[in-house]
Motif scaffolding. Sequence first.
Motif, mmCIF file in Angstrom:
data_model
loop_
_atom_site.group_PDB
_atom_site.id
_atom_site.type_symbol
_atom_site.label_atom_id
_atom_site.label_comp_id
_atom_site.label_asym_id
_atom_site.label_seq_id
_atom_site.Cartn_x
_atom_site.Cartn_y
_atom_site.Cartn_z
ATOM 1 N N ARG A 1 -0.869 -21.437 -9.957
ATOM 2 C CA ARG A 1 0.399 -22.117 -10.278
ATOM 3 C C ARG A 1 1.591 -21.307 -9.758
ATOM 4 N NH1 ARG A 1 1.646 -22.771 -16.499
ATOM 5 N NH2 ARG A 1 1.607 -20.502 -16.243
ATOM 6 N N ASN B 1 -1.204 -29.140 -13.728
ATOM 7 C CA ASN B 1 -0.472 -27.928 -14.094
ATOM 8 C C ASN B 1 0.113 -27.238 -12.874
ATOM 9 O OD1 ASN B 1 -0.425 -26.545 -16.986
ATOM 10 N ND2 ASN B 1 -2.237 -27.875 -16.911
ATOM 11 N N ILE B 2 -0.616 -27.259 -11.766
ATOM 12 C CA ILE B 2 -0.171 -26.570 -10.554
ATOM 13 C C ILE B 2 0.841 -27.398 -9.782
ATOM 14 C CG2 ILE B 2 -0.962 -25.597 -8.355
ATOM 15 C CD1 ILE B 2 -3.667 -25.085 -9.726
#
Length: 268
Positions: free
Chosen positions: A176, A124-125
Amino acid sequence: MAPAATADPVAPAAPAVRFDRVTKRYGDRTVLDGLDLEVGRGERVTLIGPSGSGKTTILRLLMTLERVTDGVIHLDGEPFSHMPGGSRGKLVPANERHLAVRRRRIGMVFQQFNLFPHMSVLENIVEAPVHVLGESREDAGRRARDLLELVGLGDRADARPTRLSGGQQQRVAIARALAMRPGILLLDEVTSALDPELVAEVLDVLRDVARSTDITLLCVTHEMGFARDVSDRILMFDRGRIVESGPADELLESPAHERTRAFLGSVR
């Protein structure tokens, strides 16, 4: 004897964000009314006020989720909401290419986490730095792990977001946003979707971010303790205008305006 040479004066740095007579309307409803606002580089500013006062609209304009009705927004001394065009460099509304390049300087953490459930926390990051900034997956992965350590989740890199608590998911969302190396970070009521017992862990992480980076912070919150801890300045909004502005301790302890006193009494 010739006079000693003197150094040229150093021009002050342009503010990170400047709203120049910005108005935002939805039909007949005016949400921002000729707003003049400057946020210096590295300054931490919190916006407070009742719902519908225009606070979140400021963040949405900076994220280009909305367009201004009148006025111009500048980033680092350059037009952001507009660009040169037409005769004699006249400013015209910015096109998507102009906005896309410049909004990379801005990160935002929303009320909702908006993590991809089919990806790991690390993935996700990593995705945006790889696909938007062009970083190698290896470099983006190293930075993502460093950021997970910063937000206290170094041991959850391989977990799926659905296996995390709401507070942990919001901390991933903060990591993020920071992975995109923004000069400006926008925070929109980042604890409003959390259970009360999870609020403190997210606010503690944001305090650490404020202390350990030189990032410019523009925050909308009803958490007055957090606002006091991280803010250089607090602005009180009502009906699309700034009612009062001042250092955090001063405004929270001795507000000058009756509207500010009434609002603070309702959230304490």
